[in-house]
Design a protein around this motif. Structure first.
Motif, PDB file in Angstrom:
ATOM      1  N   ASP A 253       0.667  -1.286  -0.317  1.00 59.30           N
ATOM      2  CA  ASP A 253       0.098   0.110   0.565  1.00 59.30           C
ATOM      3  C   ASP A 253       0.849   1.091   0.164  1.00 59.30           C
ATOM      4  N   GLY A 254       2.313   0.952  -0.303  1.00 58.47           N
ATOM      5  CA  GLY A 254       2.576   2.942   0.038  1.00 58.47           C
ATOM      6  C   GLY A 254       3.061   2.794  -1.614  1.00 58.47           C
ATOM      7  N   THR A 255       3.674   4.240  -1.976  1.00 60.39           N
ATOM      8  CA  THR A 255       3.314   5.475  -2.554  1.00 60.39           C
ATOM      9  C   THR A 255       3.996   6.027  -2.951  1.00 60.39           C
ATOM     10  N   LEU A 256       4.728   5.560  -4.125  1.00 60.34           N
ATOM     11  CA  LEU A 256       6.420   6.673  -4.546  1.00 60.34           C
ATOM     12  C   LEU A 256       4.985   7.740  -5.603  1.00 60.34           C
ATOM     13  N   VAL A 257       5.924   8.844  -4.712  1.00 60.87           N
ATOM     14  CA  VAL A 257       5.614  10.558  -5.794  1.00 60.87           C
ATOM     15  C   VAL A 257       6.945  10.959  -6.419  1.00 60.87           C
ATOM     16  N   LEU A 258       6.376  11.212  -7.184  1.00 57.46           N
ATOM     17  CA  LEU A 258       8.051  11.535  -8.252  1.00 57.46           C
ATOM     18  C   LEU A 258       8.025  13.138  -8.284  1.00 57.46           C
ATOM     19  N   VAL A 259       8.453  14.004  -7.465  1.00 57.42           N
ATOM     20  CA  VAL A 259       8.499  15.752  -7.532  1.00 57.42           C
ATOM     21  C   VAL A 259       9.979  15.759  -8.300  1.00 57.42           C
ATOM     22  N   GLY A 260      10.500  14.823  -8.894  1.00 59.83           N
ATOM     23  CA  GLY A 260      11.462  15.466  -9.861  1.00 59.83           C
ATOM     24  C   GLY A 260      11.988  13.707 -10.776  1.00 59.83           C
ATOM     25  N   TYR A 261      12.418  14.202 -11.674  1.00 57.49           N
ATOM     26  CA  TYR A 261      11.855  13.592 -13.055  1.00 57.49           C
ATOM     27  C   TYR A 261      12.765  13.339 -14.058  1.00 57.49           C
ATOM     28  N   LEU A 268       8.340   0.399 -14.686  1.00 56.60           N
ATOM     29  CA  LEU A 268       7.951  -0.402 -13.287  1.00 56.60           C
ATOM     30  C   LEU A 268       7.800  -1.641 -13.731  1.00 56.60           C
ATOM     31  N   PRO A 269       8.206  -2.530 -12.670  1.00 55.01           N
ATOM     32  CA  PRO A 269       7.204  -4.074 -12.587  1.00 55.01           C
ATOM     33  C   PRO A 269       5.591  -3.969 -12.273  1.00 55.01           C
ATOM     34  N   THR A 270       4.835  -5.106 -13.200  1.00 57.36           N
ATOM     35  CA  THR A 270       3.336  -5.015 -12.644  1.00 57.36           C
ATOM     36  C   THR A 270       3.999  -6.106 -11.304  1.00 57.36           C
ATOM     37  N   GLN A 271       3.657  -6.990 -11.418  1.00 57.20           N
ATOM     38  CA  GLN A 271       3.339  -7.490 -10.765  1.00 57.20           C
ATOM     39  C   GLN A 271       3.859  -7.248  -9.581  1.00 57.20           C
ATOM     40  N   PRO A 272       4.840  -6.635  -8.566  1.00 58.01           N
ATOM     41  CA  PRO A 272       4.357  -6.181  -7.035  1.00 58.01           C
ATOM     42  C   PRO A 272       3.458  -4.983  -7.277  1.00 58.01           C
ATOM     43  N   MET A 273       3.730  -4.130  -7.996  1.00 58.50           N
ATOM     44  CA  MET A 273       2.490  -3.385  -7.941  1.00 58.50           C
ATOM     45  C   MET A 273       1.125  -3.429  -7.496  1.00 58.50           C
ATOM     46  N   VAL A 274       0.838  -5.312  -8.102  1.00 60.68           N
ATOM     47  CA  VAL A 274      -0.526  -5.948  -8.285  1.00 60.68           C
ATOM     48  C   VAL A 274      -0.568  -6.582  -6.278  1.00 60.68           C
ATOM     49  N   LEU A 275       0.678  -7.012  -6.409  1.00 58.72           N
ATOM     50  CA  LEU A 275       0.092  -7.977  -5.307  1.00 58.72           C
ATOM     51  C   LEU A 275       0.063  -7.141  -4.167  1.00 58.72           C
ATOM     52  N   ASN A 276       1.519  -5.858  -4.208  1.00 62.40           N
ATOM     53  CA  ASN A 276       0.957  -5.273  -2.875  1.00 62.40           C
ATOM     54  C   ASN A 276       0.589  -3.636  -3.222  1.00 62.40           C
ATOM     55  N   ARG A 277      -0.291  -3.642  -4.469  1.00 65.99           N
ATOM     56  CA  ARG A 277      -1.048  -2.242  -4.290  1.00 65.99           C
ATOM     57  C   ARG A 277      -0.684  -1.210  -3.940  1.00 65.99           C
ATOM     58  N   HIS A 279       1.624   2.107  -5.315  1.00 67.62           N
ATOM     59  CA  HIS A 279       0.554   3.503  -5.888  1.00 67.62           C
ATOM     60  C   HIS A 279       1.851   4.704  -6.806  1.00 67.62           C
ATOM     61  N   VAL A 280       1.872   5.096  -7.365  1.00 68.42           N
ATOM     62  CA  VAL A 280       2.340   6.102  -8.533  1.00 68.42           C
ATOM     63  C   VAL A 280       1.595   7.268  -8.874  1.00 68.42           C
ATOM     64  N   MET A 281       2.192   7.936  -7.856  1.00 68.55           N
ATOM     65  CA  MET A 281       2.015   9.771  -8.535  1.00 68.55           C
ATOM     66  C   MET A 281       2.659  10.913  -8.358  1.00 68.55           C
ATOM     67  N   VAL A 282       2.749  11.241  -9.028  1.00 67.86           N
ATOM     68  CA  VAL A 282       3.550  13.025  -9.813  1.00 67.86           C
ATOM     69  C   VAL A 282       3.281  14.332  -9.279  1.00 67.86           C
TER      70      VAL A 282
END
Length: 336
Positions: A253-261, A268-277, A279-282
């Motif tokens: 349920d963790g979140t990656l926030v991009l304020v720099g890029y 990103l790897p899809t399976q860990p995203m699905v299995l662990n819910r 999140h990614v936001m900018v």
């Protein structure tokens, strides 16, 4: 008044004398106290802003004092100490604007890109897009808070930080250093991710309990060893790949926030995203209410950045140093 002007992309700044402008309907004339120099200003000169209006006065980390008000302006009054941010105007009637999220307005305009900014002794700004400075906040040291501070503060807030969060901040530059201090002041546990170990002592002084040098250790593995991973990863660097490398170090349920890029795509790897819910936001800087909150929090906790004071005529050299990777602390133009 002395002004540093960007005449076109890929051209150096020029310093010229101009007449002091007069504020129009809904505008205020601000006598500039200080203006921080941001990497966005460098992006402007390097041609990365197709919406730029040349010639234009760069600068959006502005503090100053209202010198005069235009027609229809009852606030802020002349003599009020104010700050101004990257977001300089919006349509005021779309759903985003009426809900107080002007940063999402499709017709927003940016200070120092599409409208004149703070590399000058005076600037005309929209009255409802300036923010009063809290008492006790040094107006010179506060200048970088208008962008670097707002970006760090609002990125953490939009990412859902709480007092029980484990927060990993990638990068220890201007935004990253403030993010570490904000997160620690919010009660979170903080880890810093950097390429080398050179900044470890400084990061720990700012409140980090862990420091991960990616040249020595995989950042995702190191985060997983930190009680199961980070609840929030905030990437403050101009590297998308740095964010991707740390991504699987998120806790469920963790979140990656991009304020720099960077220019490279985020893969990103899809399976860990699905299995662990996961999140990614900018997060783009913020709206006027976000800046008020960031400044109030900074004043309450005594958080201001380290900076190097320079004169207006030195702005071009400071931008050159940034372009060549020679810049150290954030430069702040001090008028007068």
């Amino acid at each position: 008044m002395l002004t540093a002007m960007a005449t076109a992309a890929h051209e150096p700044l020029i310093c010229i004398e101009r007449q002091v402008p007069e504020p129009g309907q809904g505008e205020v004339l601000v006598e500039i106290t200080a203006c921080g120099i941001c990497y966005t200003d460098l992006d402007l000169l390097q041609g990365h802003w197709p919406i730029a209006r040349f010639p234009v006065v760069p600068g959006h980390e502005i503090t100053g004092v209202v010198a005069a008000t235009g027609p229809g302006v009852s606030w802020p009054e002349a003599g009020t100490a104010v700050g101004a941010q990257f977001l300089g105007d919006s349509c005021r009637h779309c759903d985003h604007c009426v809900r107080g999220e002007q940063i999402l307005c499709p017709r927003k305009r940016f200070t120092g890109v599409a409208m004149d900014g703070g590399y000058a002794e005076y600037a005309v700004l929209k009255a409802d897009f300036v923010t009063p400075l809290p008492e006790g906040l040094d107006p010179v040291a506060a200048a970088p808070l208008m962008c670097a501070g707002l970006t760090a503060f609002n990125g953490l807030r939009q990412g859902g930080i709480t007092a029980t969060s484990r927060v990993a901040v990638i990068g220890t530059g201007g935004v990253g250093a403030l993010a570490v201090r904000y997160a620690a002041a919010m009660g979170a546990r903080v880890a810093v991710i950097s390429r080398s170990g050179r900044g470890e002592a400084a990061a720990r002084r700012m409140g980090a309990e862990r420091f991960i040098a990616t040249q020595d250790r995989d950042p995702a593995e190191a985060l997983h060893a930190w009680d199961g991973g980070a609840d929030l990863i905030l990437n403050t660097t101009p590297s998308t790949s740095a964010a991707a490398a740390a991504f699987t170090g998120l806790a469920p349920d963790g979140t990656l926030v991009l304020v720099g890029y960077g220019p490279e795509p985020l893969i990103l790897p899809t399976q860990p995203m699905v299995l662990n819910r996961l999140h990614v936001m900018v997060n783009p800087s913020g709206s006027p209410h976000d800046l008020r909150d960031a400044l109030a929090f900074s004043a309450a906790h005594g958080i201001v950045p380290e900076f190097t004071p320079i004169g207006l005529r030195d702005a071009g050299a400071a931008l050159d140093a940034m372009a060549e990777g020679r810049a150290g602390r954030r430069s702040v133009i001090i008028m007068g």
